[in-house]
Enzyme design. Structure first.
Site, short mmCIF file in Angstrom:
data_model
loop_
_atom_site.label_atom_id
_atom_site.label_comp_id
_atom_site.label_asym_id
_atom_site.label_seq_id
_atom_site.Cartn_x
_atom_site.Cartn_y
_atom_site.Cartn_z
N ASP A 165 49.88 49.34 -16.01
CA ASP A 165 49.09 50.14 -15.08
C ASP A 165 49.73 50.03 -13.69
OD1 ASP A 165 46.75 51.20 -16.63
OD2 ASP A 165 46.65 49.09 -17.18
N ASP A 209 46.16 56.43 -21.78
CA ASP A 209 45.01 55.68 -21.26
C ASP A 209 44.18 56.42 -20.21
OD1 ASP A 209 43.42 53.35 -21.14
OD2 ASP A 209 44.51 52.60 -19.40
ZN LIG Z 1 45.95 52.06 -18.17
#
Ligand SMILES: [Zn+2]
Length: 1020
Positions: free
Chosen positions: A266, A376
């Site tokens: 991320d 995601d």
């Molecule tokens: Zn993510």
């Protein structure tokens, strides 16, 4: 035979734990260490290497949250390991910083360098060795250890002090636990991998299958054969007992899996952006070490931004990546700048994610990614198929929809059709994870879960620890190799995402179709959390549009230099901040405060570009840098794609004479605002009881149900605080009718304003209902000093409109969502995303409501006592979740809405641009003609810019905005050699409209997006 399965399995597990695992290393010797504490933020290797290191020993307490300690680890490799290395052994350096080794990442991590600055490998909880060779000489390693706190812990979602440097406690988080040089027994290691794969497979097989029993007995034989007192001497024989069961080929009809190495990193989340740069360096270094050892290992890596960070901060890593990309092992995927959110980014920004990402991969590696990769992100906009296809890509991957709370997505391999009818071949890996470890459980789940079985035979499994876990491990590769052709298991082949997509599309060209958005039935609070981050995004999207428009216009007409580099940097910042844990508001405080600062810097840069470009245009003869304040006329500058107040789209003219004045009259305690176009009645409590356009006289507000009602709800998510808005929030509500103050004023610009002030809890809400001269919409400005915790504030707009669907703007168009909850899909969509407007209509009458910075809304409908339908849309203004940022959204905010009665969908589109792009005023010596004009206002000019390649060509991005066929004629104010249609990357398309000269007629299908390029442009 008696059934002793459970007993044999228990025996196996104990033997692995007590005997095999401890036998993994035949010998180990301690190493010496010294340490240097970095004063605050990370420093490069060269700076660290010259510092004075103090000796430390095991048990050394280190690592205040977010700090960095450099360890120097030294020692000798035992002479006998060099002169007479025992057979089947390998030398390794073992490191344990003191993290929890039952979890893959989210804690301390380290990157190991040789004294000359070359990289070795990284250290993470489940990947804690460094390879060493006797040729490497004595051990001398510099380890950059990051004391990243485990912010989420056990995901109890308690408010955390670890979300920022200053709020975090000073106590060290870790205690140095292991520093050794050790001798790995490679046979025991292989045996452990055999056992792990076979046990995992066996557990998943049905009891009635012979194969299950064959594996059990082979494992039992292995346990009998191995001598616990001489594991090194008997491991080979133990492995031999498993040869037969490991060599049985897969069933003819076994599911086929392409396993691609991956690390979902991320770009910021429970750590700041700067830590992601280091996480990437660590993970990629690991991955390339594996590539050297396993030539069949392929790693799929998304996000051009993460490669760009390596290029800037870790050139050594980037140079090795280039080699591995050329070798086909390190494969860029996705073609996006970051794995962004896909609901909230505006039209051009969503396109730029692909343009910036794909162009980077083309420039650096000559690779055109054909798959979009968004495993995601929190739901997928219905505009994406067209954007992906327009970028020249063919495939789409997501996984997140498996998180749906209610409805199961019916397909795993399908064609996804967008709002314009574009389709992209899409895969949704049935393994239901993007951080697989190739376990028997995951492989079996992928096969069992796969919806397209019988018609299609293959799925994709992305494997590897993400977020600082270090990516794929040698154990995962061992599992992939063992399951390549193994009876009872899906057939696993390591490969690239594109190899999977090409084969999957070829075998199933007539896959089923999913039409429209892929709404995620979870994380519905992300349209509202962290308003300032969202406002920065919306503001800069508009400023980027204006800056490119005026800079392109000025560059083509004057000696103004098009600021390509500055614009690229501004875009890259905005694109990064659209990452799927930043724009949604689900990151720690550090990330959001930094996002706010970065957005402010970008705004300043862009305002500077706009001012310079307009200055150049205002006085074409005056040298740049000279003030033009003495320009003889005052111009209204209209960057919107629609004509406004007599000012043409994309041009600037002298202001027309003032429209009719606005009147404000008191009537029975209410105030009647009227500008000759619309009339609004605001009651004593500041709520809107009537709204009509004079043109049709139709009342928009239902009798007895006022609009502009503020509603405060309890907001206590079951889990995932910043992410989730749960349905039960609707069950507790307080409508805010009470007032502290109410005033009616006239403004200098001729507007009439009703101002109300309310106190609620510790918060203060000031609303200004503004009616401006000449405006067809009433503005509602909300100035809120927000001091609540775990509350959500909504603004309700009941409308007298019989609508069973609501149009909500998305990228390059709008989509319709039900206003009722007939089906479980409708019911689960109880909070959704809009861009700049929603529009509610029945035949012949509609109402548009535009906003300047909010995204979340809900809608429902009621039947009134006397009949008739009230459709109510409620905008989500503010939340205040406590995790991961305990202070989220505290402080002062301003949010604007405009409501227009009697509005068509075209009016709604215009209202959205109008609010996002206020008219500017400049002094000039001459009016500014639009550089380009579109004859059909429903074909919207979203973007005007110069070509990315520096050629000076003019590029326009347009789309049909009503959802119907249309034709427009584009006319350039200047000369051009040719006009061509291109893809998003400005590459010419064959079979699409083209023309010679400066005028082109273009047909559009509903919501069609086109990129048009004028070659060799000169001003008239
Ligand atoms: Zn993510």
């Amino acid at each position: 035979m008696h059934n002793d399965h459970a007993l044999v399995t228990a025996r196996l597990d104990r033997f692995v734990h007590d005997h095999l695992t401890p036998a993994l290393y035949r010998d180990a010797r301690p190493l010496a260490a010294s340490a240097w504490q970095v004063p605050r933020e990370p420093v490069p290797f060269a700076e660290a290497a010259t510092q004075v290191f103090e000796p430390v020993s095991l048990g050394f307490k280190w690592g205040r949250a977010w700090s960095t300690v450099w360890f120097r680890v030294t020692g000798e490799v035992p002479q006998e390991w060099i002169t007479a290395p025992p057979p089947n052994t390998r030398i390794e350096v073992l490191v344990d910083f003191g993290y929890n080794r039952s979890r893959s990442g989210f804690q301390a991590e380290g990157l190991a360098y040789r004294p000359d600055g070359t990289l070795i490998k990284s250290i993470a909880p489940l990947n804690s060795y460094l390879p060493w060779s006797s040729e490497d000489g004595p051990i001398d390693v510099l380890l950059e250890a990051a004391a990243n706190p485990d912010v989420a812990g056990e995901y109890t979602f308690d408010p955390t002090p670890y979300g920022a440097w200053d709020s975090a406690p000073d106590e060290p988080l870790y205690s140095l636990k292991q520093l050794e040089v050790a001798l790995l027994d490679t046979v025991v290691w292989e045996l452990l991998q055999d056992v792990w794969t076979l046990r995992g497979l066996m557990i998943e097989l049905p009891d009635g299958l012979s194969r299950k029993h064959e594996i059990l007995r082979a494992l039992e034989d292995m346990l009998d054969i191995i001598d616990p007192e001489d594991i090194p001497g008997s491991a080979e024989a133990g492995r031999a007992a498993l040869t037969v069961v490991l060599s049985r080929p897969a069933n003819a009809s076994a599911h086929n899996i392409v396993a691609t190495g991956h690390a979902h990193i991320d770009s910021a989340w429970l750590w700041p952006i700067r830590e992601t740069v280091r996480k990437c360096a660590r993970t990629f270094t690991n991955v390339m070490d594996l590539m050297d050892r396993y030539p069949d290992f392929v790693f799929s890596c998304s996000s051009a931004q993460q490669f760009a960070w390596m290029k800037e901060h870790h050139p050594q890593v980037f140079a090795r990546i280039k080699e591995k990309v050329a070798a086909g092992q390190f494969v860029p995927v996705g073609g996006m700048w970051v794995e962004s959110d896909s609901n909230m980014p505006g039209s051009e920004a969503m396109a730029r994610q692909f343009i910036a990402g794909k162009q980077f991969f083309l420039d650096e590696f000559g690779i055109d990614c054909l798959e979009a990769w968004m495993p995601d992100s929190f739901g997928y906009s219905g505009a994406l198929p067209q954007i992906v296809a327009s970028a020249g890509s063919r495939w789409f991957l997501t996984q997140k929809i498996s998180w749906n709370q209610v409805n199961r997505m019916p397909h795993h391999t399908f064609w996804w059709e967008g709002i314009d009818g574009s389709r992209v071949f899409t895969h949704f890996p049935p393994v239901d994870t993007y951080i697989s470890e190739i376990s028997g459980r995951e492989l079996a789940h992928a096969e069992h879960n796969f919806s397209e079985k019988g018609r299609a035979t293959m799925s994709l499994v992305p494997f590897g620890w993400g977020d600082g876990g270090g990516g794929p491990t040698r154990e995962m590769i061992a599992a992939a190799r063992r399951t390549h052709d193994l009876e009872g298991s899906p057939r696993v082949t390591m490969g690239s995402a594109s190899s999977f997509f090409a084969a999957a599309e070829a075998e199933y060209p007539d896959a089923p179709v999913w039409s429209g958005e892929m709404y995620l039935e979870l994380h519905r609070g992300v349209f509202t959390s962290q308003l300032r981050t969202k406002q920065g995004n919306r503001r800069n999207e508009s400023l980027l549009r204006q800056a490119e428009l005026w800079a392109a216009t000025a560059a083509l007409r004057t000696d103004y230099r098009y600021p390509q580099a500055e614009l690229n940097r501004a875009w890259q910042s905005v694109l990064l901040l659209q990452f799927h844990d930043i724009l949604p508001g689900s990151a720690i405080a550090w990330v959001h405060r930094e996002a706010e600062e970065r957005h402010a810097e970008v705004s300043e840069t862009l305002e500077g570009i706009i001012a310079d470009a307009l200055e150049a245009l205002a006085a074409p003869g005056v040298g740049r840098g000279h003030s033009n304040e003495g320009g003889s006329i005052e111009l209204l500058v209209n960057a919107a794609p629609q004509q406004r107040g007599g000012v043409p789209a994309l041009g600037a003219v002298v202001a027309a004479s003032a429209p009719l004045a606005v009147t404000a009259q008191e009537l029975d305690g209410s105030t009647v605002l009227d500008n000759g176009i619309i009339r609004a009645i605001v009651d004593a409590s500041g709520q809107l009881t009537s709204l009509r356009a004079h043109a049709d006289g139709r009342e928009a507000i239902p009798a007895g149900t006022p609009a502009n009602v503020l509603r405060m709800h309890r907001d206590l998510p079951n889990l995932w605080d910043a992410w989730d808005l749960d349905a039960h929030y609707r069950r507790t509500v307080t409508e805010l009718h009470g007032l502290d103050e109410r005033t009616v004023t006239g403004e200098v610009d001729g507007a009439a304003v009703v101002t109300t002030v309310r106190s609620v809890g510790s918060s203060r809400i000031e609303q200004r209902l503004i009616l401006r001269p000449g405006s067809a919409a009433l503005e509602i400005e909300n100035r809120i000093d927000w001091r609540e915790k775990e509350k959500i504030l909504k603004l309700a707009m009941p409308l007298d409109v019989h609508a069973d669907r609501i149009a909500a703007e998305t990228q390059f168009g709008h989509l319709y969502r039900a206003t009722h909850s007939n089906t479980s899909w409708d019911a689960a969509r109880f909070e959704a995303c809009q861009h700049r407007f929603v529009h509610l209509s029945e035949p012949g009458f509609g109402v548009a409501i535009a906003n300047d910075s909010t995204y979340g809304y809900d809608v429902d409908r009621q039947t009134r006592a006397g009949g008739g339908t009230t459709t109510t849309v409620r905008f989500s203004l503010l939340r205040a979740p406590l995790f991961p940022d305990p202070d989220s959204d505290q402080g002062e905010h301003i949010m604007r809405f405009r409501i227009q009665p009697g509005a068509t969908i075209s009016d709604a589109v215009a209202l959205g641009y109008d609010l996002a792009t206020p008219l500017r005023t400049i002094r000039a010596s001459a009016e500014i003609a639009p550089m380009v004009s579109s004859s059909n206002p429903d074909v919207v000019v979203e973007t005007v810019k110069l070509a990315e390649d520096g050629s000076g060509d003019l590029v326009l991005r347009l789309y049909e905005s009503r959802g119907a066929q249309a034709v427009t004629v584009l006319t350039l104010d200047g000369r051009a050699e040719a006009i061509v249609s291109t893809d998003l990357l400005e590459r010419e398309l064959t079979g699409e409209p083209r023309a010679v000269g400066s005028v082109i007629e273009l047909p559009f299908r509903a919501f069609q997006l086109r990129t048009i390029r004028w070659r060799s442009v000169s001003a008239r």
